[in-house]
Design a protein around this motif. Structure first.
Motif, PDB file in Angstrom:
ATOM      1  N   LYS A   3      55.276  37.720  46.566  1.00 41.79           N
ATOM      2  CA  LYS A   3      55.489  36.602  45.657  1.00 41.79           C
ATOM      3  C   LYS A   3      54.629  36.776  44.406  1.00 41.79           C
ATOM      4  O   LYS A   3      53.439  37.080  44.501  1.00 41.79           O
ATOM      5  CB  LYS A   3      55.116  35.289  46.341  1.00 41.79           C
ATOM      6  N   PRO A   4      55.221  36.588  43.218  1.00 36.98           N
ATOM      7  CA  PRO A   4      54.436  36.707  41.976  1.00 36.98           C
ATOM      8  C   PRO A   4      53.277  35.721  41.957  1.00 36.98           C
ATOM      9  O   PRO A   4      53.371  34.622  42.506  1.00 36.98           O
ATOM     10  CB  PRO A   4      55.459  36.380  40.888  1.00 36.98           C
ATOM     11  N   ILE A   5      52.195  36.122  41.306  1.00 38.07           N
ATOM     12  CA  ILE A   5      51.000  35.288  41.233  1.00 38.07           C
ATOM     13  C   ILE A   5      51.088  34.390  40.003  1.00 38.07           C
ATOM     14  O   ILE A   5      51.206  34.876  38.871  1.00 38.07           O
ATOM     15  CB  ILE A   5      49.729  36.148  41.163  1.00 38.07           C
ATOM     16  N   GLY A   6      51.024  33.087  40.225  1.00 38.38           N
ATOM     17  CA  GLY A   6      51.079  32.138  39.123  1.00 38.38           C
ATOM     18  C   GLY A   6      52.119  31.064  39.358  1.00 38.38           C
ATOM     19  O   GLY A   6      52.773  31.025  40.414  1.00 38.38           O
ATOM     20  N   GLU A   7      52.266  30.196  38.371  1.00 35.84           N
ATOM     21  CA  GLU A   7      53.222  29.096  38.450  1.00 35.84           C
ATOM     22  C   GLU A   7      54.152  29.132  37.248  1.00 35.84           C
ATOM     23  O   GLU A   7      53.788  29.601  36.163  1.00 35.84           O
ATOM     24  CB  GLU A   7      52.485  27.749  38.484  1.00 35.84           C
ATOM     25  N   GLY A  96      54.103  38.014  37.794  1.00 37.06           N
ATOM     26  CA  GLY A  96      53.114  37.082  37.287  1.00 37.06           C
ATOM     27  C   GLY A  96      51.857  37.819  36.880  1.00 37.06           C
ATOM     28  O   GLY A  96      51.911  38.928  36.317  1.00 37.06           O
ATOM     29  N   GLU A  98      49.871  39.508  38.448  1.00 37.34           N
ATOM     30  CA  GLU A  98      49.644  40.809  39.083  1.00 37.34           C
ATOM     31  C   GLU A  98      50.185  41.964  38.244  1.00 37.34           C
ATOM     32  O   GLU A  98      49.891  43.136  38.505  1.00 37.34           O
ATOM     33  CB  GLU A  98      50.263  40.836  40.484  1.00 37.34           C
ATOM     34  N   TYR A 117      46.517  25.345  34.002  1.00 37.20           N
ATOM     35  CA  TYR A 117      45.512  25.696  35.002  1.00 37.20           C
ATOM     36  C   TYR A 117      44.164  25.064  34.668  1.00 37.20           C
ATOM     37  O   TYR A 117      43.904  24.683  33.526  1.00 37.20           O
ATOM     38  CB  TYR A 117      45.356  27.210  35.089  1.00 37.20           C
ATOM     39  N   GLU A 121      40.273  28.484  37.253  1.00 33.95           N
ATOM     40  CA  GLU A 121      41.441  29.344  37.455  1.00 33.95           C
ATOM     41  C   GLU A 121      41.671  30.227  36.235  1.00 33.95           C
ATOM     42  O   GLU A 121      42.012  31.417  36.365  1.00 33.95           O
ATOM     43  CB  GLU A 121      42.681  28.493  37.710  1.00 33.95           C
ATOM     44  N   TYR A 125      41.963  34.305  36.125  1.00 29.76           N
ATOM     45  CA  TYR A 125      43.086  35.083  35.623  1.00 29.76           C
ATOM     46  C   TYR A 125      42.674  35.977  34.465  1.00 29.76           C
ATOM     47  O   TYR A 125      43.218  37.076  34.293  1.00 29.76           O
ATOM     48  CB  TYR A 125      44.233  34.155  35.223  1.00 29.76           C
ATOM     49  N   MET A 128      41.297  38.953  36.208  1.00 34.09           N
ATOM     50  CA  MET A 128      42.377  39.740  36.798  1.00 34.09           C
ATOM     51  C   MET A 128      43.088  40.580  35.750  1.00 34.09           C
ATOM     52  O   MET A 128      43.340  41.781  35.949  1.00 34.09           O
ATOM     53  CB  MET A 128      43.376  38.805  37.493  1.00 34.09           C
TER      54      MET A 128
END
Length: 262
Positions: A3-7, A96, A98, A117, A121, A125, A128
């Motif tokens: 699953k992609p990271i984020g919203e 996302g 990633e 966010y 958070e 990110y 990341m």
């Protein structure tokens, strides 16, 4: 597939909304892209339309004909809608933070994706993304108004945030602190008395007011004079590629992130 990271964001976008940031990327990081063996740029969270990613691709190709641009979106419907516009060097993928792009990008542009966010958070990110870029690579993360007339963005490398840039359309604001609403998520809640960002914006407004008489010659001359005034007490970039007349006349002003740390 993980699953992609984020919203999913609202996805608001439009023609030329990110022109100011693109112009800055070309001027400041064009050499970085040209020096890379296989320059890859990621446009993270491009929104409901492919438009701003295509514009970024077109602008970068003018200064680096070998650059590849990948638009990354967390919403499958948006990716499907963008794919008919793919061409050699331009593609769209689902993902996302990633960054599922196959190899470390030279540059990541992420605009209007962190507003929803929290501060912690956002810092996470930032870390990341900074770790995901190629050696010497950069991240440009920021926020702009609906039509792009007001924007603020941070420039990051593997060590973290390095610069903060304010950019505004002349006539699109009353005082420089109007740009405060576009501060990065890591700063926006710190715009209170006692914090460096609050002091900087206060001095920015004061320098703007002091140079009001130059408004008779246009907003551009007033902005340039304001930048020079600020540079007496703040480490505002005064030389290319980040500063000086060439950047100031476009309604930009950049200073080191370290000036905003307590």
């Amino acid at each position: 597939m993980p699953k992609p990271i984020g919203e999913i964001t609202r996805g608001t976008t439009g023609h030329n909304r990110l022109r100011r940031a693109d112009r800055w990327v070309v001027a400041v990081h064009g050499r970085l892209l040209r020096s890379a063996e296989r320059p890859l740029v990621v446009d993270l969270g491009y929104g409901a339309s492919h438009t701003t990613t295509l514009e970024l691709f077109s602008r970068l190709r003018r200064v680096c004909p070998t650059v590849e641009v990948v638009g990354v979106e967390i919403d499958p419907a948006r990716v499907a809608a963008a794919r008919p516009y793919e061409q050699e060097g331009l593609s769209f993928v689902l993902g996302g933070f990633e960054l599922p792009v196959g190899r470390p990008p030279t540059l990541v542009r992420a605009f209007n994706v962190l507003r929803q966010y929290g501060e912690a958070e956002a810092w996470g990110y930032w870390t990341m993304l900074s770790r995901a870029v190629a050696p010497g690579g950069v991240v440009v993360e920021g926020t702009c108004s609906e039509v792009g007339h007001r924007a603020v963005w941070a420039g990051l490398d593997a060590t973290g945030p390095r610069t903060l840039t304010f950019s505004a359309r002349f006539g699109g604001f009353e005082r420089p602190s109007d740009l405060a609403e576009r501060l990065p998520k890591t700063l926006i809640h710190r715009n209170v008395p006692g914090e460096p960002i609050h002091a900087f914006l206060r001095d920015f407004d004061h320098a703007w007011a002091v140079n009001a008489p130059l408004g008779a010659y246009g907003f551009r001359q007033r902005w340039i004079a304001t930048a020079r005034t600020l540079a007496r007490t703040w480490p505002v970039a005064t030389r290319p590629p980040l500063g000086g007349g060439a950047r100031w006349r476009l309604g930009e002003l950049t200073l080191p992130w370290s000036a905003l740390e307590r």
